[in-house]
Design an enzyme around this catalytic site. Structure first.
Site, PDB file in Angstrom:
ATOM      1  N   GLN A 166       0.856  -1.190   0.000  1.00 23.07           N
ATOM      2  CA  GLN A 166       0.000   0.000   0.000  1.00 23.07           C
ATOM      3  C   GLN A 166       0.891   1.240   0.000  1.00 23.07           C
ATOM      4  O   GLN A 166       1.560   1.544   0.991  1.00 23.07           O
ATOM      5  CB  GLN A 166      -0.939   0.029   1.206  1.00 23.07           C
ATOM      6  CG  GLN A 166      -1.966   1.158   1.094  1.00 23.07           C
ATOM      7  CD  GLN A 166      -2.839   1.291   2.314  1.00 23.07           C
ATOM      8  OE1 GLN A 166      -2.348   1.623   3.391  1.00 23.07           O
ATOM      9  NE2 GLN A 166      -4.128   1.049   2.158  1.00 23.07           N
ATOM     10  N   TYR A 191      -6.399  10.885   4.028  1.00 24.22           N
ATOM     11  CA  TYR A 191      -5.015  11.198   3.702  1.00 24.22           C
ATOM     12  C   TYR A 191      -4.941  12.031   2.416  1.00 24.22           C
ATOM     13  O   TYR A 191      -5.937  12.607   1.985  1.00 24.22           O
ATOM     14  CB  TYR A 191      -4.197   9.910   3.626  1.00 24.22           C
ATOM     15  CG  TYR A 191      -4.139   9.183   4.955  1.00 24.22           C
ATOM     16  CD1 TYR A 191      -3.640   9.834   6.086  1.00 24.22           C
ATOM     17  CD2 TYR A 191      -4.598   7.881   5.094  1.00 24.22           C
ATOM     18  CE1 TYR A 191      -3.600   9.184   7.321  1.00 24.22           C
ATOM     19  CE2 TYR A 191      -4.556   7.231   6.310  1.00 24.22           C
ATOM     20  CZ  TYR A 191      -4.057   7.886   7.432  1.00 24.22           C
ATOM     21  OH  TYR A 191      -4.023   7.253   8.647  1.00 24.22           O
TER      22      TYR A 191
END
Length: 374
Positions: free
Chosen positions: A98, A183
């Site tokens: 990720q 984010y």
């Protein structure tokens, strides 16, 4: 036991042994932000999952918001991750990295030269894990960010492309671009937070531009079949505000992502984290709009995961916290064995305790038998 969960699945040419997927989960065990042997053991223990998605791996020092997260930007980090990917592959598993940039969810104490974090706009929000005034690790209010320039947006895109290359060098089978959970990319996507007037602000096409360009950069470097993305529609984590264009924005993304023949799209419901839950009807609407492989994480149990797959709402079921305390989660589900309760006190930071010391079910039974004999 016969169940659609336990069937193999072809994910863009990757043969998954089953549809039980391990979610990306921050564990904050990497001292110096470099993956080590303990992390390799952690992933090896869980390699019977159909696919492991690694914990978030920052693409740069700027992209880091928490101490002790294993990055994917330095040669020592690439070398460290090789231990984990080799361990998973030795057990016949698959693992995606990720790739992650936290944007504003960071603190000056962990930024280069004490600089401000970058974001879509100069609006503060969220909590970071950095160094307090006493020089100790601590949860801190995220520092006020500065808005990235247009040129810096181009640089961020290039860094995600390089992170994809680094991940392949480290032995990962692919990458999951982290477009979720408040984010960096969600800070651009969110119409209430993003107040930009350049090509990365305003219309939904502009607000989604940075994410799509980062995905395209990753595709260019390693191929669409090795690139996935995680999204959290209606997400409010880290002070993300609601905005009226949410559904239309994510359906626009569904259409754009369908054109790219990705390995998958991974939708997460933040309801289990105490945030607003994702409307299940929207999940069905997204499924109708997105034509590729769809993963879903949302505090699933076996029954709901099986039902969602059988109803063709999703293709692969993602489990998070149960994997922390059940390294053999797939085998436990397959055999109908009871699950060990997870321990939230050991989720973040620390050492081997609560990380790699959870027994498999057969080991658990063997220990009980020995105890009874004694």
């Amino acid at each position: 036991m016969s169940s659609v969960l336990f069937e193999p699945y072809d994910m863009a040419g990757h043969r998954l042994n089953n549809r039980v997927i391990m979610a990306p989960m921050t564990r904050a065990r990497a001292r110096g932000d470099v993956p080590d042997e303990l992390g390799a053991l952690y992933y090896r223990q869980r390699a019977s999952a159909g696919l492991i998605i690694s914990e978030g791996s920052p693409i740069s020092r700027e992209g880091q918001g928490y101490l002790f997260n294993p990055g994917i930007f330095g040669p020592d980090q690439i070398a460290g991750w090789k231990k984990a990917t080799a361990a998973v592959h030795e057990r016949g598993g698959l693992i995606f990295c990720q790739t992650w940039h936290v944007g504003r969810v960071s603190h000056t104490s962990i930024q280069m030269n004490g600089g401000a974090p970058v974001s879509a706009s100069a609006k503060q929000g969220g909590m970071a894990f950095g160094w307090n005034e006493q020089g100790q690790p601590d949860m801190l209010a995220a520092s006020t960010p500065r808005a990235a320039t247009t040129e810096e947006c181009h640089r961020l895109v290039a860094e995600f492309g390089q992170a994809a290359v680094n991940a392949r060098q480290a032995g990962f089978d692919g990458v999951e671009v982290h477009g979720a959970n408040g984010y960096l990319f969600e800070q651009f996507i969110n119409a209430e937070l993003n107040d930009r007037t350049d090509a990365y602000g305003g219309s939904r096409e502009n607000r989604c531009r940075l994410l799509l360009e980062a995905i395209d950069a990753s595709i260019k470097m390693i191929g669409a079949h090795r690139v996935g993305v995680r999204l959290t529609p209606y997400g409010t984590l880290f002070d993300m505000p609601h905005y009226d264009d949410t559904e239309a924005t994510y359906l626009y993304l569904a259409d754009e992502l369908s054109k790219r023949d990705l390995a998958y799209v991974h939708i997460m419901d933040q309801g289990a984290q105490g945030q607003d839950a994702l409307p299940r009807e929207f999940l069905k609407t997204f499924r109708q709009a997105y034509t590729g492989t769809l993963l879903f994480a949302g505090n699933l149990d076996e029954a709901e995961a099986k039902r969602l797959i059988e109803d063709e709402v999703i293709d692969l079921a993602v489990f998070g916290r149960p994997f922390t305390s059940n390294p053999d989660l797939f085998e436990r589900l397959y055999n109908g064995w009871p699950l060990a309760e997870f321990d939230p006190d050991t989720f973040y930071g620390g050492d081997a305790r609560g990380y790699v010391d959870w027994p498999t079910y057969p080991e658990e039974q063997e220990r009980k038998a020995r105890f009874n004999e004694d």
